[in-house]
Design an enzyme around this catalytic site. Structure first.
Site, PDB file in Angstrom:
ATOM      1  N   LYS A  83       0.841  -1.201   0.000  1.00  0.00           N
ATOM      2  CA  LYS A  83       0.000   0.000   0.000  1.00  0.00           C
ATOM      3  C   LYS A  83       0.878   1.254   0.000  1.00  0.00           C
ATOM      4  O   LYS A  83       0.632   2.207  -0.729  1.00  0.00           O
ATOM      5  CB  LYS A  83      -0.941  -0.007   1.213  1.00  0.00           C
ATOM      6  CG  LYS A  83      -2.059  -1.035   1.082  1.00  0.00           C
ATOM      7  CD  LYS A  83      -2.836  -1.229   2.377  1.00  0.00           C
ATOM      8  CE  LYS A  83      -3.818  -2.404   2.226  1.00  0.00           C
ATOM      9  NZ  LYS A  83      -4.512  -2.741   3.478  1.00  0.00           N
ATOM     10  N   GLN A 122      -4.238  -1.553   9.810  1.00  0.00           N
ATOM     11  CA  GLN A 122      -4.230  -2.888   9.205  1.00  0.00           C
ATOM     12  C   GLN A 122      -4.781  -3.918  10.189  1.00  0.00           C
ATOM     13  O   GLN A 122      -4.336  -3.995  11.336  1.00  0.00           O
ATOM     14  CB  GLN A 122      -2.794  -3.258   8.783  1.00  0.00           C
ATOM     15  CG  GLN A 122      -2.672  -4.578   8.045  1.00  0.00           C
ATOM     16  CD  GLN A 122      -3.347  -4.564   6.673  1.00  0.00           C
ATOM     17  OE1 GLN A 122      -3.279  -3.575   5.944  1.00  0.00           O
ATOM     18  NE2 GLN A 122      -4.011  -5.652   6.317  1.00  0.00           N
ATOM     19  N   ASP A 125     -10.611   3.164   4.461  1.00  0.00           N
ATOM     20  CA  ASP A 125     -10.986   1.756   4.312  1.00  0.00           C
ATOM     21  C   ASP A 125     -12.507   1.605   4.246  1.00  0.00           C
ATOM     22  O   ASP A 125     -13.009   0.559   3.832  1.00  0.00           O
ATOM     23  CB  ASP A 125     -10.461   0.934   5.507  1.00  0.00           C
ATOM     24  CG  ASP A 125      -9.168   0.185   5.186  1.00  0.00           C
ATOM     25  OD1 ASP A 125      -8.879  -0.005   3.990  1.00  0.00           O
ATOM     26  OD2 ASP A 125      -8.467  -0.207   6.137  1.00  0.00           O
TER      27      ASP A 125
END
Ligand code: NAD
Length: 293
Positions: A52, A96, A119
């Protein structure tokens, strides 16, 4: 049968983003900045986050990787989230998952300012998605919509069977495919581990989206001729012939299913590469203040 090339599609999206960032820079605007919090040293998570951050560099974003050991306290994490919520520099950030057991993941996700929740996991953004308001769509379902759209696959009035009901893939996917939109307007059935007679549902599907994580779950007899098959599953199976010692397998028994399909995603190289591209797209939206105008 047409192979849905996620890698190519992802690269096209990233090029579009890079062009927009170059334009922003030229106009003296704020360069989008993504921050990622990573706890611990789990191999998969380290790889995902590293990819990412690298993708940010490729499109010209700023990025920050914040790492903690497994023993980080919930309070430390929440303090960092507060700091990122207030940062002028950081437009969007992710934590994460999974987090260690002593940390309440839901509490952590809910501490993120929805305006920076790229997200799309915050309940406010989930609610906005369900209500059809502008929001940050979760990256994997959003990537699948992009694939359907860019390959101009008809979805209107089609029977779509989504398998798996997780908050990050299956559930949002089922909601988005039923929306009065393109891609969407499908008649959606959501199957999961308690579904009795899964083949009964998949055999009637024009579009199958499988997000389970069980290699070989979808076999040729479960798929109707001409179906579109999207395989989200990515399971590591050991493979001594590979340098890494494993390879990725999807939910679909590709070799037997592919000849029956009009379109199918490979694993790897299908849905996976799009997930990062959509995270970047959300970060660009956050930087442009497009979602919460
Ligand atoms: P999850 O473990 O949270 O959910 C799995 C779902 O599958 C559950 O809802 C469960 O009810 C259902 N299920 C389990 N066994 C079943 C069965 N026999 N029949 C029907 N349904 C069954 O998983 P997740 O986080 O949604 O991920 C699913 C898969 O997708 C995993 O392999 C994961 O690695 C992969 N994934 C890939 C990407 C990507 O970018 N390609 C992103 C997210 C997840």
């Amino acid at each position: 049968m047409i192979l849905l090339d996620g890698k190519k599609t992802s690269e096209a999206i990233q090029q579009e983003i890079a062009a927009e960032v170059a334009q922003i820079k030229e106009n003296g605007g704020k360069v989008p900045h993504l921050a990622a919090i990573l706890v611990g040293n789990d191999g998969g998570s380290v790889t995902y986050v590293t990819n990412k951050v690298l993708a940010c560099e490729k499109v010209g974003f700023g990025s920050t990787l914040i790492r903690y050991e497994d023993d980080v306290t919930e309070e430390e994490l929440l303090n960092k989230i507060q700091e990122l919520n207030e940062s002028e520099e950081v437009d969007g950030f992710i934590v994460q998952l999974p987090l260690p057991k002593h940390i309440d993941s839901q509490k952590v996700l809910e501490a993120i300012d929805p305006k920076k929740d790229v997200d799309g996991f915050h309940p406010v953004n989930v609610g906005r998605m369900v209500a059809g308001l502008s929001t940050f769509l979760p990256a994997t379902p959003a990537g699948i919509l992009q694939l359907l759209e860019r390959y101009e696959i008809p979805t209107d009035g089609k029977n779509c069977v989504v398998i798996g009901r997780s908050n990050i893939v299956g559930s949002p996917m089922s909601i988005l495919m039923a929306k009065a939109a393109y891609p969407g307007n499908a008649t959606v059935t959501l199957c999961h581990r308690n579904t009795i007679n899964l083949p009964h549902f998949t055999q009637q599907a024009d579009i199958i989206i499988s997000a389970v994580g069980r290699p070989g779950l979808i076999t040729a007899d479960m798929v109707k001729e001409g179906a579109v098959v999207i395989d989200v599953g990515t399971t590591r199976v050991s493979d001594a012939t590979r340098k890494a010692g494993y390879r990725l397998r999807g939910d679909v028994d590709f070799d037997s299913v592919a000849p029956k399909c009009s379109y199918i995603t490979p694993v790897p190289g299908g849905v996976g590469p799009l997930t990062i591209a959509m995270l970047l797209k959300n970060t660009l939206k956050a930087a442009k203040r497009e979602v919460y105008a």
